[in-house]
Design a protein around this motif. Structure first.
Motif, PDB file in Angstrom:
ATOM      1  N   SER A  18      11.426   4.921  -1.078  1.00 46.87           N
ATOM      2  CA  SER A  18      12.250   4.908  -2.277  1.00 46.87           C
ATOM      3  C   SER A  18      11.929   6.142  -3.093  1.00 46.87           C
ATOM      4  N   PRO A  19      12.768   6.520  -4.037  1.00 49.72           N
ATOM      5  CA  PRO A  19      12.442   7.659  -4.885  1.00 49.72           C
ATOM      6  C   PRO A  19      11.122   7.424  -5.601  1.00 49.72           C
ATOM      7  N   GLU A  20      10.412   8.505  -5.891  1.00 49.05           N
ATOM      8  CA  GLU A  20       9.104   8.375  -6.526  1.00 49.05           C
ATOM      9  C   GLU A  20       9.195   7.591  -7.823  1.00 49.05           C
ATOM     10  N   SER A  21      10.322   7.690  -8.524  1.00 46.43           N
ATOM     11  CA  SER A  21      10.453   6.994  -9.793  1.00 46.43           C
ATOM     12  C   SER A  21      10.423   5.478  -9.625  1.00 46.43           C
ATOM     13  N   ASP A  22      10.720   4.986  -8.394  1.00 45.94           N
ATOM     14  CA  ASP A  22      10.709   3.549  -8.151  1.00 45.94           C
ATOM     15  C   ASP A  22       9.356   3.032  -7.691  1.00 45.94           C
ATOM     16  N   HIS A  23       8.396   3.926  -7.428  1.00 42.44           N
ATOM     17  CA  HIS A  23       7.093   3.484  -6.941  1.00 42.44           C
ATOM     18  C   HIS A  23       6.392   2.598  -7.967  1.00 42.44           C
ATOM     19  N   ALA A  24       6.563   2.896  -9.257  1.00 46.46           N
ATOM     20  CA  ALA A  24       5.922   2.085 -10.288  1.00 46.46           C
ATOM     21  C   ALA A  24       6.434   0.654 -10.249  1.00 46.46           C
ATOM     22  N   VAL A  25       7.715   0.493  -9.942  1.00 41.56           N
ATOM     23  CA  VAL A  25       8.294  -0.850  -9.834  1.00 41.56           C
ATOM     24  C   VAL A  25       7.805  -1.528  -8.555  1.00 41.56           C
ATOM     25  N   THR A  43      -3.963   3.634   0.006  1.00 48.06           N
ATOM     26  CA  THR A  43      -4.544   3.056  -1.205  1.00 48.06           C
ATOM     27  C   THR A  43      -3.492   2.253  -1.960  1.00 48.06           C
ATOM     28  N   ILE A  44      -3.962   1.418  -2.884  1.00 46.69           N
ATOM     29  CA  ILE A  44      -3.073   0.719  -3.812  1.00 46.69           C
ATOM     30  C   ILE A  44      -3.086   1.508  -5.110  1.00 46.69           C
ATOM     31  N   PRO A  45      -1.995   2.134  -5.496  1.00 49.38           N
ATOM     32  CA  PRO A  45      -1.997   2.938  -6.722  1.00 49.38           C
ATOM     33  C   PRO A  45      -2.211   2.067  -7.955  1.00 49.38           C
ATOM     34  N   PRO A  46      -2.738   2.644  -9.028  1.00 49.66           N
ATOM     35  CA  PRO A  46      -2.867   1.899 -10.284  1.00 49.66           C
ATOM     36  C   PRO A  46      -1.491   1.434 -10.769  1.00 49.66           C
ATOM     37  N   SER A  47      -1.482   0.329 -11.473  1.00 52.00           N
ATOM     38  CA  SER A  47      -0.226  -0.217 -12.006  1.00 52.00           C
ATOM     39  C   SER A  47      -0.448  -0.691 -13.437  1.00 52.00           C
ATOM     40  N   VAL A  48       0.413  -0.254 -14.328  1.00 52.47           N
ATOM     41  CA  VAL A  48       0.396  -0.607 -15.751  1.00 52.47           C
ATOM     42  C   VAL A  48      -1.032  -0.688 -16.310  1.00 52.47           C
ATOM     43  N   GLY A  49      -1.777   0.389 -16.073  1.00 55.68           N
ATOM     44  CA  GLY A  49      -3.089   0.525 -16.685  1.00 55.68           C
ATOM     45  C   GLY A  49      -4.248  -0.127 -15.972  1.00 55.68           C
ATOM     46  N   TYR A  50      -4.046  -0.591 -14.735  1.00 58.81           N
ATOM     47  CA  TYR A  50      -5.127  -1.287 -14.031  1.00 58.81           C
ATOM     48  C   TYR A  50      -5.174  -0.849 -12.576  1.00 58.81           C
ATOM     49  N   GLU A  51      -6.386  -0.736 -12.043  1.00 54.68           N
ATOM     50  CA  GLU A  51      -6.580  -0.346 -10.647  1.00 54.68           C
ATOM     51  C   GLU A  51      -7.520  -1.327  -9.974  1.00 54.68           C
ATOM     52  N   GLN A  52      -7.185  -1.755  -8.767  1.00 53.30           N
ATOM     53  CA  GLN A  52      -8.020  -2.664  -7.979  1.00 53.30           C
ATOM     54  C   GLN A  52      -7.840  -2.294  -6.514  1.00 53.30           C
ATOM     55  N   ASN A  53      -8.870  -1.681  -5.953  1.00 52.49           N
ATOM     56  CA  ASN A  53      -8.797  -1.212  -4.575  1.00 52.49           C
ATOM     57  C   ASN A  53     -10.043  -1.623  -3.809  1.00 52.49           C
ATOM     58  N   TYR A  73       0.833  -1.194   0.000  1.00 47.53           N
ATOM     59  CA  TYR A  73       0.000   0.000   0.000  1.00 47.53           C
ATOM     60  C   TYR A  73       0.870   1.248   0.000  1.00 47.53           C
ATOM     61  N   ALA A  74       0.271   2.347  -0.452  1.00 48.84           N
ATOM     62  CA  ALA A  74       0.880   3.670  -0.354  1.00 48.84           C
ATOM     63  C   ALA A  74       0.050   4.515   0.602  1.00 48.84           C
ATOM     64  N   LEU A  75       0.722   5.249   1.476  1.00 45.38           N
ATOM     65  CA  LEU A  75       0.059   6.220   2.350  1.00 45.38           C
ATOM     66  C   LEU A  75       0.472   7.605   1.851  1.00 45.38           C
ATOM     67  N   ILE A  76      -0.494   8.332   1.279  1.00 42.81           N
ATOM     68  CA  ILE A  76      -0.207   9.562   0.547  1.00 42.81           C
ATOM     69  C   ILE A  76      -0.693  10.767   1.332  1.00 42.81           C
ATOM     70  N   PHE A 100       4.992  -1.191  -6.987  1.00 40.12           N
ATOM     71  CA  PHE A 100       3.588  -1.600  -7.065  1.00 40.12           C
ATOM     72  C   PHE A 100       3.268  -2.365  -8.347  1.00 40.12           C
ATOM     73  N   TRP A 101       4.291  -2.794  -9.074  1.00 42.27           N
ATOM     74  CA  TRP A 101       4.065  -3.474 -10.341  1.00 42.27           C
ATOM     75  C   TRP A 101       3.174  -4.708 -10.152  1.00 42.27           C
ATOM     76  N   LEU A 102       2.062  -4.726 -10.865  1.00 40.42           N
ATOM     77  CA  LEU A 102       1.080  -5.816 -10.867  1.00 40.42           C
ATOM     78  C   LEU A 102       0.412  -6.053  -9.510  1.00 40.42           C
ATOM     79  N   MET A 103       0.570  -5.126  -8.553  1.00 42.55           N
ATOM     80  CA  MET A 103      -0.089  -5.310  -7.255  1.00 42.55           C
ATOM     81  C   MET A 103      -1.621  -5.352  -7.397  1.00 42.55           C
ATOM     82  N   PRO A 104      -2.236  -4.416  -8.160  1.00 42.97           N
ATOM     83  CA  PRO A 104      -3.696  -4.511  -8.333  1.00 42.97           C
ATOM     84  C   PRO A 104      -4.131  -5.802  -9.017  1.00 42.97           C
TER      85      PRO A 104
END
Length: 300
Positions: free
Chosen positions: A218-225, A110-120, A75-78, A227-231
């Motif tokens: 981690s740096p924001e640029s690594d957040h996509a990695v 929340t769980i951020p969207p990953s590679v075009g998909y969101e599931q929360n 999860y991300a706490l924003i 959460f990859w496929l987490m949703p």
């Protein structure tokens, strides 16, 4: 027909996610080549508005069969006031403060969207009050989204402990007569959310919890990695457990919109009765706030 739409949605999402995963891999390789700049990002990590959490979701059902499972989740706490961009499809911090009558920070789990998909299945807003130099968690807002319809109900609750009338057809294996007993701690190094279902006939027959710990950011640029496929994993777990319940002959409950079109109004009445009976720490029918979002196409 709904099964056909579901299969088409799965195929479309899979193809989109595959393409975007290849793009993400390419970007990750480019960032690795610029490791010096990435290292400099860590020096400013204290200023990051996003905290990363990793933990376990646990479910247990005791009626009509015993069924339990758990899975790992991220999860991300924003901090919504400090986030570089407002999360899509969520409340703004000002709207959350208006709903909760608070004046402090608003944090969104929340769980951020990953590679075009969101599931929360569940997102939570932590709404703080500030007086002088003192800050405390005053209220929370839950966003509950059902699968596969994509309907959502948002409601206000007391994080210390609250009993809320069930207001959404979350599972096709549960009716609408239960109430959610929900509790959440003030997120720090550890984060916990617990929910149990109180049913007039079956008692406390279902419980779920999220327990997570804060990770080194981690740096924001690594957040996509991160959460990859987490949703996608969450969706697979939901469908897999549904298949298991079906295999155990748990009765399928039709969506109430087909036979109880007034189920939202009935949920409001049941919730007002809960509050009037003194089940809330702050018992008053005016305190509860609900908001529904209808199903998206093709379920609408």
């Amino acid at each position: 027909m709904e099964i056909f739409y579901l299969l088409c949605s799965i195929v479309s999402t899979s193809l989109t996610s595959l393409f975007l995963s290849l793009v993400l891999t390419f970007h990750a390789l480019l960032r690795r080549r610029n490791s010096s700049r990435a290292a400099s990002s860590f020096s400013n990590i204290e200023a990051e508005p996003i905290s990363l959490y990793e933990g376990t979701v646990w479910h247990q059902r005791r009626h009509p069969v015993n069924h339990s499972f758990q899975y790992r989740v991220r999860y991300a706490l924003i901090d919504l006031d400090r986030a570089p961009r407002e999360p899509h499809d969520h409340l703004s911090p000002d709207k959350a403060r208006q709903i909760t009558d608070t004046n402090g920070p608003i944090l969104l789990l929340t769980i951020p969207p990953s590679v075009g998909y969101e599931q929360n299945p569940l997102s939570v807003y932590y709404c703080y009050a500030v007086e002088g130099s003192t800050k405390w968690l005053k209220k929370c807002i839950a966003e509950v989204t059902n699968t596969p319809w994509g309907e959502r109900v948002s409601f206000l609750f007391n994080p210390h402990s609250d009993l809320v009338a069930k207001a959404l057809h979350v599972s096709p294996f549960m009716d609408m007569l239960g109430s959610w007993n929900i509790k959440a701690n003030d997120p720090g190094e550890n984060l916990t959310i617990s929910i149990s279902v109180h049913h007039p006939e079956h008692g406390n027959y279902f419980a779920a919890s999220l327990k997570a710990r804060k990770l080194c950011s981690s740096p924001e640029s690594d957040h996509a990695v991160f959460f990859w496929l987490m949703p996608h994993k969450v969706a697979v777990w939901i469908y897999w457990q549904a298949i298991k319940l079906w295999w155990k002959n748990v009765r399928f409950v039709q969506h109430p919109r087909y036979n109880i079109p007034s189920y939202k109004d009935e949920a409001l009445m049941r919730d007002n009765k809960l509050q009037c009976c003194g089940c809330l720490a702050e018992a008053s029918p005016q305190n509860r706030w609900f908001r529904w979002r209808d199903a998206k196409w093709p379920w609408s």
